[in-house]
Design a protein around this motif. Sequence first.
Motif, PDB file in Angstrom:
ATOM      1  N   SER A 175       0.848  -1.191   0.000  1.00 56.93           N
ATOM      2  CA  SER A 175       0.000   0.000   0.000  1.00 56.93           C
ATOM      3  C   SER A 175       0.879   1.234   0.000  1.00 56.93           C
ATOM      4  O   SER A 175       1.724   1.405   0.895  1.00 56.93           O
ATOM      5  CB  SER A 175      -0.917   0.007   1.226  1.00 56.93           C
ATOM      6  N   GLY A 176       0.689   2.101  -0.990  1.00 58.89           N
ATOM      7  CA  GLY A 176       1.534   3.280  -1.087  1.00 58.89           C
ATOM      8  C   GLY A 176       2.992   2.898  -1.189  1.00 58.89           C
ATOM      9  O   GLY A 176       3.375   2.068  -2.018  1.00 58.89           O
ATOM     10  N   SER A 177       3.800   3.477  -0.322  1.00 61.14           N
ATOM     11  CA  SER A 177       5.236   3.184  -0.332  1.00 61.14           C
ATOM     12  C   SER A 177       5.612   2.096   0.664  1.00 61.14           C
ATOM     13  O   SER A 177       6.796   1.887   0.932  1.00 61.14           O
ATOM     14  CB  SER A 177       6.026   4.462  -0.007  1.00 61.14           C
ATOM     15  N   LYS A 178       4.609   1.396   1.230  1.00 60.83           N
ATOM     16  CA  LYS A 178       4.874   0.447   2.303  1.00 60.83           C
ATOM     17  C   LYS A 178       4.543  -0.995   1.913  1.00 60.83           C
ATOM     18  O   LYS A 178       3.647  -1.249   1.102  1.00 60.83           O
ATOM     19  CB  LYS A 178       4.072   0.810   3.553  1.00 60.83           C
ATOM     20  N   THR A 192       8.873   8.212   3.468  1.00 60.02           N
ATOM     21  CA  THR A 192       9.806   7.407   4.265  1.00 60.02           C
ATOM     22  C   THR A 192       9.710   7.674   5.759  1.00 60.02           C
ATOM     23  O   THR A 192      10.459   7.099   6.546  1.00 60.02           O
ATOM     24  CB  THR A 192      11.260   7.668   3.804  1.00 60.02           C
ATOM     25  N   SER A 193       8.798   8.558   6.167  1.00 63.22           N
ATOM     26  CA  SER A 193       8.641   8.876   7.591  1.00 63.22           C
ATOM     27  C   SER A 193       7.479   8.097   8.176  1.00 63.22           C
ATOM     28  O   SER A 193       6.402   8.029   7.576  1.00 63.22           O
ATOM     29  CB  SER A 193       8.399  10.379   7.776  1.00 63.22           C
ATOM     30  N   THR A 194       7.695   7.504   9.367  1.00 62.90           N
ATOM     31  CA  THR A 194       6.667   6.702  10.023  1.00 62.90           C
ATOM     32  C   THR A 194       6.588   7.086  11.492  1.00 62.90           C
ATOM     33  O   THR A 194       7.600   7.129  12.186  1.00 62.90           O
ATOM     34  CB  THR A 194       6.960   5.196   9.910  1.00 62.90           C
ATOM     35  N   VAL A 237      -0.237   6.298   4.692  1.00 59.17           N
ATOM     36  CA  VAL A 237      -0.615   4.922   5.011  1.00 59.17           C
ATOM     37  C   VAL A 237      -0.761   4.790   6.527  1.00 59.17           C
ATOM     38  O   VAL A 237       0.145   5.169   7.280  1.00 59.17           O
ATOM     39  CB  VAL A 237       0.431   3.905   4.504  1.00 59.17           C
ATOM     40  N   THR A 238      -1.913   4.262   6.984  1.00 62.27           N
ATOM     41  CA  THR A 238      -2.161   4.052   8.402  1.00 62.27           C
ATOM     42  C   THR A 238      -2.379   2.564   8.651  1.00 62.27           C
ATOM     43  O   THR A 238      -3.178   1.927   7.951  1.00 62.27           O
ATOM     44  CB  THR A 238      -3.389   4.833   8.888  1.00 62.27           C
ATOM     45  N   ARG A 279       1.266  -9.798  15.207  1.00 61.96           N
ATOM     46  CA  ARG A 279       2.405  -8.937  14.884  1.00 61.96           C
ATOM     47  C   ARG A 279       2.472  -8.719  13.378  1.00 61.96           C
ATOM     48  O   ARG A 279       2.134  -9.603  12.596  1.00 61.96           O
ATOM     49  CB  ARG A 279       3.725  -9.599  15.326  1.00 61.96           C
ATOM     50  N   VAL A 280       2.914  -7.532  12.995  1.00 64.84           N
ATOM     51  CA  VAL A 280       3.148  -7.251  11.578  1.00 64.84           C
ATOM     52  C   VAL A 280       4.476  -6.517  11.442  1.00 64.84           C
ATOM     53  O   VAL A 280       4.952  -5.868  12.381  1.00 64.84           O
ATOM     54  CB  VAL A 280       2.019  -6.402  10.945  1.00 64.84           C
ATOM     55  N   ARG A 281       5.073  -6.628  10.274  1.00 67.46           N
ATOM     56  CA  ARG A 281       6.308  -5.896   9.971  1.00 67.46           C
ATOM     57  C   ARG A 281       6.001  -4.898   8.867  1.00 67.46           C
ATOM     58  O   ARG A 281       5.460  -5.261   7.825  1.00 67.46           O
ATOM     59  CB  ARG A 281       7.409  -6.846   9.530  1.00 67.46           C
ATOM     60  N   VAL A 282       6.332  -3.634   9.113  1.00 71.95           N
ATOM     61  CA  VAL A 282       6.097  -2.566   8.146  1.00 71.95           C
ATOM     62  C   VAL A 282       7.445  -2.056   7.668  1.00 71.95           C
ATOM     63  O   VAL A 282       8.318  -1.713   8.468  1.00 71.95           O
ATOM     64  CB  VAL A 282       5.288  -1.410   8.770  1.00 71.95           C
TER      65      VAL A 282
END
Length: 325
Positions: free
Chosen positions: A175-178, A232-234, A197-198, A205-208
């Motif tokens: 999704s998007g850049s992720k 690139t900011s989260t 992206v939210t 557990r998930v890895r983003v």
Amino acid sequence: MRRHERLEDEALDWLVRRTGTDWTDDDQADLDAWLDQSLAHKAAFWRADHGWRQLDRIRSLGFSWGFVTEYRPWTRWWRPAAVAAILLVAVTFAGMLSLSYTGGDQAVTEAQARFQTPLGERQKIVLVDGSSVELNTETVVRVDISDRVRAVWLDSGEAYFEIAHREGEPFLVYSGSKKITVLGTKFSVRLDKDKRVTVNVLEGRVRVEDLAPSSGSALIMVAGDTAMALETSTLISRDASERVKAALAWRDGLLSFDQAPLSQVVAEFNRYSETRLMVTDAEAARIPIGGSFKVSNQEAFVRLLSDAYGLRVEREEKVIRISSP
């Protein structure tokens, strides 16, 4: 207890007392004084009263529950909890009547498929690997499930995932850049028009991580975490279970807010209706809104803004303008 929860309890208590046979003019004067303390008091009482009227409507259709067939002089500490349960039944039932699906659950039998939901509608699809994806309003996804890969591309909108665990076979969501990688969990992903992206994790557990290989290390999220990413900011919020639950309220046909500014609330309502809400001045846009509202009942929310908050409401074709009095 949070401030808005305390106000909801007080409003419910006032409502139950008002239904009793011992209600006096002095009691009404006390209620009026409580309402005049702030707009938040008026809004909380309006929501309680609206829920009670919804319950009366449901009962008129022939439905009843033993604990609400008549008023009982509950002790003071019981009143808020009892009425909260009553309103929960009313909201849940009304939500059941208003949920909009495009065909209900749909099984995906082919390896590749594309799904799209129109404005204001939702759909749940069941994948061949046993996973399920629930699509929110105006959402587009592409799926590819085979012996080699399990992947979904969220091209726009919002989706809730319940992933079936397969040893050594991760499930990927782009999704998007992720890229989000999971083995077996429950979470949602939302892609806004600005490419934000939210991710909200309900279980597991998930890895983003970024799709660009040189963008940095992956971010591990667990149940109760929520993350918002732009390019690139989260930004991640840990132990935000209540925020995650509120973000997933759309699955029950509701929008839930905890003192969010009116501008944000209006933006959420606009995701579900062709009639657009517009806040035309900064003062009104900053008004904090708390509570849960039916996605399909935009008109009731607008009445709240007018009756409880005293805001000016002007209607045009497909546009409702909201401003300070």
